[in-house]
Design an enzyme around this catalytic site. Sequence first.
Site, PDB file in Angstrom:
ATOM      1  N   HIS A  53     -67.948  43.834  36.307  1.00 13.93           N
ATOM      2  CA  HIS A  53     -66.705  44.338  35.737  1.00 13.93           C
ATOM      3  C   HIS A  53     -66.741  45.857  35.893  1.00 13.93           C
ATOM      4  O   HIS A  53     -67.829  46.450  35.790  1.00 13.93           O
ATOM      5  CB  HIS A  53     -66.613  44.057  34.240  1.00 13.93           C
ATOM      6  N   ASP A  56     -69.045  47.385  33.469  1.00 10.03           N
ATOM      7  CA  ASP A  56     -70.488  47.104  33.548  1.00 10.03           C
ATOM      8  C   ASP A  56     -71.155  48.244  34.319  1.00 10.03           C
ATOM      9  O   ASP A  56     -72.325  48.554  34.112  1.00 10.03           O
ATOM     10  CB  ASP A  56     -70.794  45.817  34.328  1.00 10.03           C
ATOM     11  N   MET A  87     -68.004  40.186  44.837  1.00 10.56           N
ATOM     12  CA  MET A  87     -66.871  40.013  43.913  1.00 10.56           C
ATOM     13  C   MET A  87     -66.876  41.129  42.873  1.00 10.56           C
ATOM     14  O   MET A  87     -67.942  41.635  42.512  1.00 10.56           O
ATOM     15  CB  MET A  87     -67.004  38.640  43.239  1.00 10.56           C
ATOM     16  N   GLU A 180     -59.558  32.730  36.798  1.00 10.28           N
ATOM     17  CA  GLU A 180     -60.622  31.952  36.141  1.00 10.28           C
ATOM     18  C   GLU A 180     -60.102  31.338  34.843  1.00 10.28           C
ATOM     19  O   GLU A 180     -59.932  32.028  33.846  1.00 10.28           O
ATOM     20  CB  GLU A 180     -61.829  32.860  35.864  1.00 10.28           C
ATOM     21  N   LYS A 182     -59.974  29.234  31.317  1.00  7.47           N
ATOM     22  CA  LYS A 182     -60.868  28.953  30.177  1.00  7.47           C
ATOM     23  C   LYS A 182     -59.980  28.530  29.006  1.00  7.47           C
ATOM     24  O   LYS A 182     -58.948  29.146  28.788  1.00  7.47           O
ATOM     25  CB  LYS A 182     -61.681  30.196  29.817  1.00  7.47           C
ATOM     26  N   GLU A 216     -65.159  27.528  36.347  1.00  4.14           N
ATOM     27  CA  GLU A 216     -66.490  27.672  35.742  1.00  4.14           C
ATOM     28  C   GLU A 216     -66.887  26.376  35.048  1.00  4.14           C
ATOM     29  O   GLU A 216     -66.118  25.822  34.263  1.00  4.14           O
ATOM     30  CB  GLU A 216     -66.494  28.834  34.746  1.00  4.14           C
ATOM     31  N   HIS A 219     -66.414  26.261  31.263  1.00  2.00           N
ATOM     32  CA  HIS A 219     -65.042  26.307  30.749  1.00  2.00           C
ATOM     33  C   HIS A 219     -64.381  24.935  30.795  1.00  2.00           C
ATOM     34  O   HIS A 219     -63.699  24.542  29.841  1.00  2.00           O
ATOM     35  CB  HIS A 219     -64.226  27.334  31.537  1.00  2.00           C
ATOM     36  N   ASP A 244     -68.008  29.769  39.322  1.00  2.00           N
ATOM     37  CA  ASP A 244     -68.952  30.254  38.311  1.00  2.00           C
ATOM     38  C   ASP A 244     -69.814  29.084  37.867  1.00  2.00           C
ATOM     39  O   ASP A 244     -69.348  28.143  37.217  1.00  2.00           O
ATOM     40  CB  ASP A 244     -68.206  30.837  37.104  1.00  2.00           C
ATOM     41  N   ASP A 254     -69.301  28.491  23.446  1.00  2.00           N
ATOM     42  CA  ASP A 254     -69.439  28.930  24.837  1.00  2.00           C
ATOM     43  C   ASP A 254     -70.912  29.246  25.142  1.00  2.00           C
ATOM     44  O   ASP A 254     -71.394  30.318  24.814  1.00  2.00           O
ATOM     45  CB  ASP A 254     -68.556  30.179  24.991  1.00  2.00           C
ATOM     46  N   ASP A 256     -73.001  29.088  28.161  1.00  2.30           N
ATOM     47  CA  ASP A 256     -73.451  29.858  29.341  1.00  2.30           C
ATOM     48  C   ASP A 256     -74.919  29.627  29.685  1.00  2.30           C
ATOM     49  O   ASP A 256     -75.657  30.568  29.995  1.00  2.30           O
ATOM     50  CB  ASP A 256     -73.221  31.370  29.143  1.00  2.30           C
ATOM     51  N   ASP A 286     -72.753  32.489  36.439  1.00  6.32           N
ATOM     52  CA  ASP A 286     -72.192  33.202  35.289  1.00  6.32           C
ATOM     53  C   ASP A 286     -72.824  32.636  34.030  1.00  6.32           C
ATOM     54  O   ASP A 286     -72.208  31.881  33.281  1.00  6.32           O
ATOM     55  CB  ASP A 286     -70.663  33.057  35.254  1.00  6.32           C
TER      56      ASP A 286
END
Length: 386
Positions: A53, A56, A87, A180, A182, A216, A219, A244, A254, A256, A286
Site C-alpha cells: 500500500h 506501507d 502489484m 477485491e 470482502k 481472497e 473473504h 490473495d 478475519d 488471515d 495475503d
Amino acid sequence: MYEPKPEHKFSFGLWTVGNRGRDPFGEPTRAALTPVQLVHLLAEVGAWGVNFHDNDLVPIDATPAERDQIVRDFKAALAATGIVVPMATTNLFSDPIFKDGAFTSNDPAVRAYALQKTINAIDLGVELGATVYVFWGGREGTESDSTKNPLDALKRYREAINFLCAYVKDQGYNLRFALEPKPNEPRGHIFLPTVGDALAFIATLDYPDMVGVNPEVAHEHMAGLNFVHGVAMAHAAGKLFHIDLNDQLFGRYDQDFRFGSVMPKQAFYLVKFLEDVGYSGSRHFDAHAYRSSNYEDVKAFARGCMRTYLILKEKAAQFNADPEVQQLLAEINADDGTFSYLSAGYSRETLAKLRATTFDRAALGQRDLPYERLDQITLEILLGVR
Ligand code: GCO
Ligand code: MN
Ligand code: MN
C-alpha cells in the site's frame, strides 16, 4: 524439491510479513521492520515479489524529500535482491478521514481526497514496476443502512473507478485494476461483498476490459462460500487478474492464516484449479503469522505458505496422473454424443428433436456415481498414503 522459484510468482505484501501482531484486543507483539528489511526478509525466504500500500512504503505525512529518499532506498533493496513489485494498492482505510469510506463516503471532499491519494499511489506503484493495481474497499460500507443509500454508494464507487481508469489510460500506463471483494471487517457490511458482486459491478463500468478481480480465500470463506467456484467464475469471465491466498475457517473473525493451514482440502482444489487452467498471475499470500510468532517464526510462516502451495501442486499432478482417478472421471463424464446437437444452440429443428426424445427417467435416476470412492482417493492422495 519444494523450493520456491521466480517462475512460481510467489509474492507477499509489506503488510503481511511486516504485520506486527496488533489486533482489536492487543498491542503489537513484534518490532517494526523497515520496507528495506522486509525486502531482504522476503529474499531470504525465496519469494519473487513484494506488494505494498502507498503508506506501507511512504508514511502518509512524509515530505516530498522523505518520499524520494524512501523510494530510492527501496529501489536499491529491490535491485540488490532481485525482488520485483508486481502489484500495488492504496491505503484507503487506516486514516480517520476514511472512517465512513473513501470512494463511497458521504462527504464529497473525502471522496475527492481518496481519488487524489489513489492517483499519487498509482504513480508510485507504476514507478516501482507494478502492472496490477488492487482496490480493496475495506471502509466502503455501512453499519447502519440508515446512513448510506446503497445505490448512491455504487454510483460513487463506479464514478471513482471510471475516473481512475481514464487517468491510467491518459498516462499510458501498463496497469490493470483488480477489485477485491470482502463481505465485512472492518465495516459491518462492505459493498461488493463477493466475487460475484464484483463481476456484476465491473460490467457497469466505462472500461470493463481494464478491470478484473482479486479474490481472497479468507473473504469468500467469511461469507461461507466455495472459493474455487468463485475463482472459476472470475477465470471464466477472463477476470482473474490477481489472487490473495491465505486460509480461514468459516464463521470466524478475519483470520488471515498461513495458506492451506486450516482447510487444506479446499486449498488443494484451489491449487489444482489454478495449475490446471494455467493461471499466470501472481500467487500472492495475503496472510500473516500468528501474534505469538517472532520474526524467525514469520520466516517459517512465509516459507510455509510457498511450500504448501508447491506440495499441493505436486498432489494435483498426482491426482491428474492417477489411473483410477482417470478411469472414474471417464466413467462419470461418459458421453456417447447422442445429445451433442444441443451444444449448437436453439433452433426449431433442435427443439423438434428434443421434444421427440423419450427418456428412461428411472434408469437415468439409477445411474452409478462412485463419488465416495473418488473422494476417498482424493483424501488418500492428500494424506500421503497413496
Ligand atoms: C484485508 C484485505 C487487505 C487487502 C489489501 C490489499 O482483509 O485486510 O485482504 O489485506 O488485500 O489492502 O488490497
Ligand atoms: Mn483479507
Ligand atoms: Mn486481501
